[in-house]
Design a protein around this motif. Structure first.
Motif, PDB file in Angstrom:
ATOM      1  N   ASP A 115      67.913  24.075  41.393  1.00 18.79           N
ATOM      2  CA  ASP A 115      67.409  25.211  42.219  1.00 18.79           C
ATOM      3  C   ASP A 115      67.935  26.294  41.070  1.00 18.79           C
ATOM      4  N   MET A 116      67.073  26.637  40.200  1.00 17.62           N
ATOM      5  CA  MET A 116      67.338  27.748  39.232  1.00 17.62           C
ATOM      6  C   MET A 116      67.683  29.039  39.551  1.00 17.62           C
ATOM      7  N   ALA A 117      67.124  29.273  40.726  1.00 24.39           N
ATOM      8  CA  ALA A 117      67.589  30.757  41.386  1.00 24.39           C
ATOM      9  C   ALA A 117      68.854  30.961  41.487  1.00 24.39           C
ATOM     10  N   VAL A 118      69.560  29.746  42.009  1.00 26.38           N
ATOM     11  CA  VAL A 118      71.080  29.574  42.394  1.00 26.38           C
ATOM     12  C   VAL A 118      71.883  28.953  40.944  1.00 26.38           C
ATOM     13  N   ALA A 119      71.144  28.145  40.365  1.00 23.53           N
ATOM     14  CA  ALA A 119      71.868  27.550  39.213  1.00 23.53           C
ATOM     15  C   ALA A 119      72.020  28.543  38.233  1.00 23.53           C
ATOM     16  N   GLY A 120      70.994  28.999  37.971  1.00 23.29           N
ATOM     17  CA  GLY A 120      71.072  30.020  36.690  1.00 23.29           C
ATOM     18  C   GLY A 120      72.198  31.277  36.632  1.00 23.29           C
ATOM     19  N   PRO A 121      72.441  31.660  37.973  1.00 26.93           N
ATOM     20  CA  PRO A 121      73.610  32.860  37.881  1.00 26.93           C
ATOM     21  C   PRO A 121      74.945  32.068  37.720  1.00 26.93           C
ATOM     22  N   GLU A 122      75.206  30.873  38.360  1.00 26.59           N
ATOM     23  CA  GLU A 122      76.254  29.866  38.202  1.00 26.59           C
ATOM     24  C   GLU A 122      76.325  29.584  36.701  1.00 26.59           C
ATOM     25  N   ILE A 123      75.216  29.132  36.058  1.00 34.82           N
ATOM     26  CA  ILE A 123      75.689  28.918  34.462  1.00 34.82           C
ATOM     27  C   ILE A 123      75.882  29.905  33.681  1.00 34.82           C
TER      28      ILE A 123
END
Length: 259
Positions: A115-123
């Motif tokens: 879920d890149m909407a969540v994973a993007g900021p985490e990365i």
């Protein structure tokens, strides 16, 4: 694919963790080197590491690797085969590492499940400034005639469509975070493909294809019928009918830099 269906596919691998570890291919070293060459350091996170196919390549290349994987059966296989690697339970949406603690985040055949909407900021959080995020995909080379024939017989569930840069961009759209002063962001994507290959027999190639998510989630009767058609094709194809052969592949890469 709807979110519930994506989750069903993404969570199917644990039941086949042993077979996945045995039969799935690794990644072209040249592809991994291409990612690492522009990184500010050697601290690497293998995110969605599975059974450690990419982790093992990173270890050979001398990277300082941490592997994060949500499925405990897959993580267990990684720990068994690579006992010296730091391997942690966790997901792309909740990475168990501190801020700016890695120079590279690598994702092998898994970013399309995030879920890149969540994973993007985490990365972005765990990447040091100037760090690199890269997705890698192993692709069967369907420019080879017999591989194209296998793709026609096996269909998308077993062989999959040949991924294109446009498809990778769609899968990784969350790489681009909102361009505000408060949010770290990524630069423009770069892409490349690298020749790769895997020694197989007809039986081991069938076992490899059986670990694909689209096959794992099939009803048993449908799955066995599909694998039967693939076995028959391989038995009747000169390149694959007798003994070992090289499965022609490419490792495709999409990389971006954290600004």
């Amino acid at each position: 694919m709807e979110q519930s269906e994506r989750w069903r596919h993404a969570s199917s691998f644990g039941a086949a963790a042993v077979s996945y570890a045995e039969h799935r291919p690794d990644y072209a070293q040249a592809a991994v080197r291409w990612v690492l060459e522009g990184a500010p350091g050697v601290r690497v996170l293998d995110l969605g590491a599975g059974t450690g196919k990419l982790t093992a390549v990173l270890a050979v290349l001398g990277a300082e690797v941490a592997a994060v994987e949500p499925d405990l059966a897959m993580l267990g296989e990684l720990r068994r085969s690579l006992p010296g690697v730091r391997a942690l339970p966790g997901s792309a949406e909740a990475i168990p590492l501190s801020d700016a603690s890695v120079d590279v985040v690598l994702v092998g055949n898994a970013m399309h499940w995030f879920d890149m909407a969540v994973a993007g900021p985490e990365i972005a959080r765990v990447l040091a400034p100037g760090g690199v995020l890269a997705g890698l995909w192993n692709l069967m080379d369907d420019e080879v005639e017999w591989v194209a024939g296998l793709a026609r017989v096996g269909g998308g569930a077993a062989v999959g469509p040949r991924d294109t840069p446009a498809a990778w961009r769609a899968a990784t759209a969350g790489m681009h975070l909102p361009k505000t002063e408060a949010a770290p962001r990524f630069g423009s994507p770069e892409q490349a493909e690298f020749p790769h290959g895997q020694r197989r027999t007809a039986d081991s190639l069938v076992q490899t294809l059986a670990t694909r998510a689209g096959v794992l989630v099939m009803p048993e009767e449908e799955r066995e019928a599909l694998l039967g058609r693939i076995r028959a094709f391989l038995a009747g194809t000169p390149e694959t009918a007798r003994g070992e052969f090289t499965l022609p592949m490419r490792t495709g890469v999409l990389r971006v830099r954290r600004l």
